[in-house]
Enzyme design. Structure first.
Site, short mmCIF file in Angstrom:
data_model
loop_
_atom_site.label_atom_id
_atom_site.label_comp_id
_atom_site.label_asym_id
_atom_site.label_seq_id
_atom_site.Cartn_x
_atom_site.Cartn_y
_atom_site.Cartn_z
N ASP A 106 33.77 41.93 32.50
CA ASP A 106 35.22 41.78 32.71
C ASP A 106 36.00 42.75 31.84
OD1 ASP A 106 34.46 39.62 34.30
OD2 ASP A 106 34.81 38.15 32.72
N ASP B 243 35.62 42.63 27.67
CA ASP B 243 37.09 42.55 27.60
C ASP B 243 37.71 43.76 26.89
OD1 ASP B 243 36.57 40.16 28.78
OD2 ASP B 243 37.48 38.91 27.25
#
Length: 329
Positions: free
Chosen positions: A192, A169
């Protein structure tokens, strides 16, 4: 009469103790850890900027490592933070989602004693019309949970020749309907590490994968015509990495496009992951004229698309960022 009025106003200001703020002007503010600037910390320079400025204000940051957790609040605009050297001007912090906190202001509602993903940022940008140049934003936490380096909520944000370093992230583009532009940037992470609902154009960026995982996790709203667009970017992997997905939809209608990009052999043949079964019905994932060993589309998932030439010609900055304000980054 005008001269008399000016004199009276000046006298009134002196008598009432009203003086012009020393930084209420378009002059550049210099930040330096060694004390050679007006400030030693970036946060102090941000604090003296006037709300809703109608002029361009530069905060020039000299080489050094600045351990600061920063917010550019929503009432600030037209600020540019410019580093002296991209690789040697570093803003760093080390929060991660599983840090235990007794402060109720930093406690996630769903995890009463953990701060959660969205409070882990090193830099959070709430204001509009903010530019970052020649600087590194880093979340230097251990790999113990999600750890955001850059968290954005403002509109019309530009990032030029910057580095964004982290693991899971790294870059969170956190507000639907906002527009972001990354030019000549380096972004790295594990899982991600580019995620969120904003409309974002990445031009000539280097994307470095540090684990067998997923590059993007778009959560583009259904009503947004565009989400993440990578144009003329280069994806690479660290030596230990073997298999990487281009992305997975964090929410229904996630939008991600790679076009004219260089894709490495580590990109999985299927290209994309559905995350949850129903999302393959709405995910908007596509590619166009990519090159490199990972660009072979013969085994891509059936719910991703290859754009036609006519469709690709419509993917322009003007079309993607079109609003009434006619913003052109």
């Amino acid at each position: 009469m005008n001269k008399l009025l000016t004199t009276l106003l000046a006298l009134c200001s002196v008598c009432c103790g009203i003086t012009a703020a020393p930084y209420d002007n378009p002059d550049t503010i210099v930040v330096a850890r060694d004390g050679t600037g007006q400030f030693r910390n970036i946060d102090d320079a941000i604090e003296v900027c006037r709300a809703f400025m109608d002029y361009h204000k530069v905060i020039f940051v000299r080489r050094g490592t600045y351990k600061e957790k920063l917010i550019i609040p929503q009432w600030l605009q037209n600020i540019e933070i410019c580093g002296e050297d991209r690789d040697q001007t570093i803003i760093t912090w080390d929060d991660h989602a599983n840090i235990v906190s007794s402060d109720p202001r930093t406690t996630a509602p769903t995890s009463p004693r953990k701060i959660g993903t969205f409070r882990t940022y090193t830099l959070k940008i709430e204001g509009n019309d903010i530019t970052l140049k020649n600087i590194t934003i880093e979340n230097n936490s251990a790999r113990l949970g999600q750890a955001v380096a850059l968290h954005t909520e403002g509109d019309r944000l530009r990032f030029v020749n910057c580095r964004f370093l982290g693991h899971q992230d790294t870059v969170y583009t956190g507000m639907p309907g906002t527009r972001l532009y990354f030019l000549d940037c380096h972004i790295e992470g594990t899982t991600d590490f580019i995620f969120g609902p904003s409309t974002v154009w990445f031009e000539h960026c280097d994307i470095l994968c540090k684990a067998n995982s997923y590059i993007t996790a778009a959560s583009t709203p259904k009503e947004s015509a565009f989400g993440y667009i990578f144009n003329n970017c280069t994806v690479s992997c660290e030596p230990q990495v073997e298999k990487v997905y281009l992305g997975r939809p964090w929410r229904d209608y996630g939008y991600t496009l790679f076009m004219h990009c260089t894709l490495p052999a580590q990109i999985r043949p299927e290209g994309w992951h559905r995350w949850e079964p129903q999302r393959e019905k709405t995910a908007r994932y596509s590619e166009y004229e990519n090159v490199g060993p990972g660009a072979d589309t013969s085994q891509r998932v059936g719910w991703s698309r290859q754009l036609t030439k006519k469709e690709a010609q419509q993917i322009t900055l003007d079309n993607v960022f079109h609003r009434a304000d006619n913003w052109k980054p």
